[in-house]
Design a protein around this motif. Sequence first.
Motif, mmCIF file in Angstrom:
data_model
loop_
_atom_site.group_PDB
_atom_site.id
_atom_site.type_symbol
_atom_site.label_atom_id
_atom_site.label_comp_id
_atom_site.label_asym_id
_atom_site.label_seq_id
_atom_site.Cartn_x
_atom_site.Cartn_y
_atom_site.Cartn_z
ATOM 1 N N ARG A 34 -27.152 -17.774 -54.293
ATOM 2 C CA ARG A 34 -26.873 -16.423 -53.820
ATOM 3 C C ARG A 34 -25.706 -16.485 -52.836
ATOM 4 N NH1 ARG A 34 -31.277 -13.243 -50.517
ATOM 5 N NH2 ARG A 34 -30.012 -11.406 -50.069
ATOM 6 N N ALA A 35 -24.634 -15.792 -53.166
ATOM 7 C CA ALA A 35 -23.442 -15.850 -52.327
ATOM 8 C C ALA A 35 -22.797 -14.481 -52.263
ATOM 9 C CB ALA A 35 -22.443 -16.850 -52.907
ATOM 10 N N GLN A 36 -22.232 -14.148 -51.128
ATOM 11 C CA GLN A 36 -21.543 -12.861 -51.016
ATOM 12 C C GLN A 36 -20.364 -12.928 -50.070
ATOM 13 O OE1 GLN A 36 -25.201 -10.796 -49.975
ATOM 14 N NE2 GLN A 36 -24.581 -10.591 -47.849
ATOM 15 N N TRP A 37 -19.356 -12.106 -50.356
ATOM 16 C CA TRP A 37 -18.221 -11.964 -49.443
ATOM 17 C C TRP A 37 -18.560 -10.942 -48.387
ATOM 18 C CZ3 TRP A 37 -15.604 -15.958 -49.966
ATOM 19 C CH2 TRP A 37 -15.126 -16.446 -51.181
ATOM 20 N N SER A 38 -18.171 -11.226 -47.166
ATOM 21 C CA SER A 38 -18.320 -10.269 -46.073
ATOM 22 C C SER A 38 -16.953 -9.670 -45.772
ATOM 23 C CB SER A 38 -18.840 -10.982 -44.824
ATOM 24 O OG SER A 38 -20.142 -11.472 -45.038
ATOM 25 N N PRO A 39 -16.910 -8.547 -45.043
ATOM 26 C CA PRO A 39 -15.597 -7.971 -44.706
ATOM 27 C C PRO A 39 -14.747 -8.944 -43.890
ATOM 28 C CG PRO A 39 -17.353 -6.440 -44.136
ATOM 29 C CD PRO A 39 -18.011 -7.712 -44.571
ATOM 30 N N ASN A 40 -15.342 -9.724 -43.012
ATOM 31 C CA ASN A 40 -14.586 -10.751 -42.290
ATOM 32 C C ASN A 40 -15.525 -11.874 -41.845
ATOM 33 O OD1 ASN A 40 -15.792 -10.075 -39.808
ATOM 34 N ND2 ASN A 40 -14.117 -8.742 -39.186
ATOM 35 N N GLU A 41 -14.956 -12.881 -41.201
ATOM 36 C CA GLU A 41 -15.721 -14.079 -40.865
ATOM 37 C C GLU A 41 -16.764 -13.817 -39.790
ATOM 38 O OE1 GLU A 41 -12.437 -13.792 -40.904
ATOM 39 O OE2 GLU A 41 -11.656 -15.229 -42.379
ATOM 40 N N LYS A 42 -16.430 -12.904 -38.863
ATOM 41 C CA LYS A 42 -17.390 -12.615 -37.785
ATOM 42 C C LYS A 42 -18.651 -12.015 -38.377
ATOM 43 C CE LYS A 42 -17.752 -10.050 -33.411
ATOM 44 N NZ LYS A 42 -18.713 -8.951 -33.702
ATOM 45 N N VAL A 43 -18.484 -11.067 -39.270
ATOM 46 C CA VAL A 43 -19.645 -10.440 -39.905
ATOM 47 C C VAL A 43 -20.387 -11.473 -40.758
ATOM 48 C CG1 VAL A 43 -20.400 -8.636 -41.486
ATOM 49 C CG2 VAL A 43 -18.556 -8.165 -39.869
ATOM 50 N N ALA A 44 -19.628 -12.304 -41.472
ATOM 51 C CA ALA A 44 -20.266 -13.332 -42.303
ATOM 52 C C ALA A 44 -21.148 -14.236 -41.449
ATOM 53 C CB ALA A 44 -19.205 -14.167 -43.018
ATOM 54 N N LEU A 45 -20.644 -14.654 -40.282
ATOM 55 C CA LEU A 45 -21.425 -15.527 -39.411
ATOM 56 C C LEU A 45 -22.639 -14.782 -38.866
ATOM 57 C CD1 LEU A 45 -22.036 -18.120 -37.939
ATOM 58 C CD2 LEU A 45 -20.330 -17.550 -36.217
ATOM 59 N N GLU A 46 -22.445 -13.531 -38.493
ATOM 60 C CA GLU A 46 -23.574 -12.760 -37.956
ATOM 61 C C GLU A 46 -24.686 -12.628 -38.996
ATOM 62 O OE1 GLU A 46 -20.645 -10.332 -34.900
ATOM 63 O OE2 GLU A 46 -21.158 -9.479 -36.842
ATOM 64 N N VAL A 47 -24.305 -12.397 -40.241
ATOM 65 C CA VAL A 47 -25.307 -12.315 -41.304
ATOM 66 C C VAL A 47 -26.006 -13.672 -41.448
ATOM 67 C CG1 VAL A 47 -25.680 -11.967 -43.780
ATOM 68 C CG2 VAL A 47 -24.128 -10.444 -42.538
ATOM 69 N N GLY A 48 -25.210 -14.737 -41.402
ATOM 70 C CA GLY A 48 -25.780 -16.090 -41.497
ATOM 71 C C GLY A 48 -26.743 -16.359 -40.342
ATOM 72 N N ILE A 49 -26.395 -15.896 -39.145
ATOM 73 C CA ILE A 49 -27.283 -16.065 -37.981
ATOM 74 C C ILE A 49 -28.610 -15.366 -38.242
ATOM 75 C CG2 ILE A 49 -27.599 -15.414 -35.547
ATOM 76 C CD1 ILE A 49 -24.539 -15.825 -35.188
ATOM 77 N N GLY A 50 -28.531 -14.153 -38.773
ATOM 78 C CA GLY A 50 -29.758 -13.402 -39.075
ATOM 79 C C GLY A 50 -30.625 -14.132 -40.087
ATOM 80 N N VAL A 51 -29.981 -14.683 -41.115
ATOM 81 C CA VAL A 51 -30.721 -15.440 -42.130
ATOM 82 C C VAL A 51 -31.457 -16.605 -41.458
ATOM 83 C CG1 VAL A 51 -30.457 -16.989 -44.123
ATOM 84 C CG2 VAL A 51 -29.223 -14.810 -44.071
ATOM 85 N N ALA A 52 -30.743 -17.310 -40.584
ATOM 86 C CA ALA A 52 -31.332 -18.490 -39.943
ATOM 87 C C ALA A 52 -32.371 -18.098 -38.885
ATOM 88 C CB ALA A 52 -30.241 -19.358 -39.331
ATOM 89 N N PHE A 53 -32.179 -16.960 -38.223
ATOM 90 C CA PHE A 53 -33.217 -16.452 -37.297
ATOM 91 C C PHE A 53 -34.503 -16.169 -38.079
ATOM 92 C CE2 PHE A 53 -30.521 -14.352 -33.665
ATOM 93 C CZ PHE A 53 -30.188 -15.605 -33.202
ATOM 94 N N GLY A 54 -34.333 -15.697 -39.299
ATOM 95 C CA GLY A 54 -35.483 -15.355 -40.132
ATOM 96 C C GLY A 54 -36.124 -16.565 -40.791
ATOM 97 N N GLY A 55 -35.586 -17.754 -40.506
ATOM 98 C CA GLY A 55 -36.181 -18.966 -41.057
ATOM 99 C C GLY A 55 -35.516 -19.437 -42.342
ATOM 100 N N GLY A 56 -34.471 -18.746 -42.800
ATOM 101 C CA GLY A 56 -33.789 -19.131 -44.045
ATOM 102 C C GLY A 56 -32.717 -20.176 -43.811
ATOM 103 N N ARG A 57 -32.109 -20.598 -44.925
ATOM 104 C CA ARG A 57 -31.001 -21.550 -44.860
ATOM 105 C C ARG A 57 -29.709 -20.809 -45.188
ATOM 106 N NH1 ARG A 57 -33.917 -26.719 -47.977
ATOM 107 N NH2 ARG A 57 -34.965 -27.449 -46.076
ATOM 108 N N ALA A 58 -28.746 -20.849 -44.260
ATOM 109 C CA ALA A 58 -27.499 -20.112 -44.445
ATOM 110 C C ALA A 58 -26.303 -21.046 -44.402
ATOM 111 C CB ALA A 58 -27.359 -19.047 -43.354
ATOM 112 N N LEU A 59 -25.328 -20.764 -45.275
ATOM 113 C CA LEU A 59 -24.043 -21.471 -45.255
ATOM 114 C C LEU A 59 -22.974 -20.408 -45.074
ATOM 115 C CD1 LEU A 59 -22.567 -24.262 -45.930
ATOM 116 C CD2 LEU A 59 -22.278 -23.334 -48.214
#
Lengths: 522, 157
Positions: A34-59
């Motif tokens: 599962r992969a997606q483009w974000s509008p920019n890198e800051k948003v991409a990282l923030e989404v990744g942080i949320g995934v990892a806060f929720g216990g998931g694995r984010a790249l």
Amino acid sequence: MALAAHDAQLTLGTGYPGTPSTEILESLHSLGGRAQWSPNEKVALEVGIGVAFGGGRALVTMKHVGLNVAADPLFTVAYTGVRGALVIVSADDPGMASSQNEQDNRRYAIAAGIPMLEPGDSQEAYNFTLLAIELSERWNIPVLLRMTTRVCHSKTIVETPGYPVPPAPPAGYVRDVPARVMIPAYARPAHHKLRAKLAQIAAWNEREGPLAVVPGSDTLGVITSGVSFQYVREALPQASVLKLGLTYPLPLELMRTFAIAHTRTLVIEEGDPYLADSARAAGIPVEANAEIFRFGELNVARVRRMEAGDLTPEPKPVPGKPPELCHGCPHRTVFTALRDLGCIVSGDIGCYSLGVLPPFLAMDTLVCMGASIGVGLGLRHTLPVEEARRVVSVIGDSTFVHSGITGLVEMVYNPPPTGHLLLILDNGTTAMTGLQEHPGTGRTLDHASTGKFVFENVIRAMGIPDVHVVDPTRDPAAFTELVKTSLDSGRLSVIIARRNCLLAAGAIKQYEKCPEGSTHEQ
Amino acid sequence: MSNNVRNIVIAGLGGQGVLKASDIVADVAFASGLDVKKSEIHGMSQRGGSVSSDVRFGSKVFSPMVPDGEADFLVVLDPTQIEVNRAALKPTGILIDPSILAGYKLKSEKSINVALLGALSRHLDFPESAWITAISGHLAPKLHAMNFAAFETGRNA
């Protein structure tokens, strides 16, 4: 990296395309991840942080300058830590094959306090991605994977492990406000916690970190990391080599033991003297690269020179044919008009940066993504009226979504006395990095239809008095006239020059005919 | 150590199939059980500019790039790029460029990359079937016949 992420059952990969990092998420998708483009890198990282806060694995993937955009959340997620795994890829570009600077992002690991792994070939890209996930989950800390152009854009043989990757723990929210909310009262203890984790990781790196020792000569030792290791092995086959894998925090005691065991110990590294400075600050006797090798990429010949202390001028490569705007590219009409009108063009990152080259020579500034609007406004504020009226900001569709929007807010909020003109060159794709989708195309990474960001609607809603949508190639004379009128109007204008990229046009027609996947409500 | 490493540099202009050609060579070497590394620079350069890709194979390969002056073969798809890349070739190295195809007619200029691989293949010790398999794996089925023909043309030129 994509294969490792897939094998580790990654929850989500996010990022913004940028050479040489773009292919990671595309490959992850093609492998079924599962992969997606974000509008920019800051948003991409923030989404990744949320995934990892929720216990998931984010790249989260980006090129080196993208990490500048994402730096704000980066520094704080080091404090908060994560519950799942958060792996951040920085693809550095020493030698600037397609970048505006050659910053060495190893500095980010130190500055933010984030452990960093440096893969040196495809096998290590695979192994270290898995290791990064493991370290991230073990210490509840984000991990930086620092790549370089030659690791990204080379292919070497990879063997996947014979053992199953540990399954991801089940996702689920665990409330932990002092760990997740970085108000000063919680951030102060979080910083202490971070330093304690880093000390543990440093001790682990000394004991069982991912490093390799190649035994060899007692007289010549080399400490190195990443792709430089390959050049060292080929150029100096007689040398003993200490190759570091986790380069922040460094295994300084191992480095010391190695260095004093050799008559002469060289540090061979691409980019800044990060390893050498760290070693010397710790009193480890090593020789650093000469300053001339700080520029550009390393290679076998340069490593031979380093060892020999040869500082004579290096042979200059014969210049190749520079890139150019495709023949028939819609940007050509635009840059011809701007050139003929004698505009001062505040430009941006994308294919249209090629407007700086002959025959157009029609771009005056290029700093970073989204800078065209702010820089153009600054010029308008300061230049004499007649010159100010010639200033135009030019940005592409993907770049506008990435970081142009806030520039436009500035334009509405602090309009220069002469007004301003923003040209959005909307070619319906992220062309420069290889035709990726973005929010303005209304399609996701896999080209399935989704919510669409409609430029003209948003811009009108922002209160810009003049908003025009035109196809510049349909009537170049009328386009030139529109630019001229807008420049002279003293008002705020936005012209959206819309025509699909030649290279993408066929595919876009196909996607529009048969939208795949679900269509979201707009 | 580098004695048994074969070094190939493939060069041309963006859009000519330089990267595809280097992928095919890398696959052929990989299929024969050798260590293989391949490296390229693309990105901005794909917009019509110079593109080059290095392929190295042998029992053990370290650097993914061919050191200057160590290429055994330089395959150039566009004549303008010969001088740009000549420094890669070692003194006894072999240049393979479109002039090799003079007098032969390709069905499409787009298959010049595969035609020149045909010429390269005569100098390398891999079975023709390995090349055909690699070409098939990198091109859409509808392009197979045309490229097999181009490969044969180059192999016989």
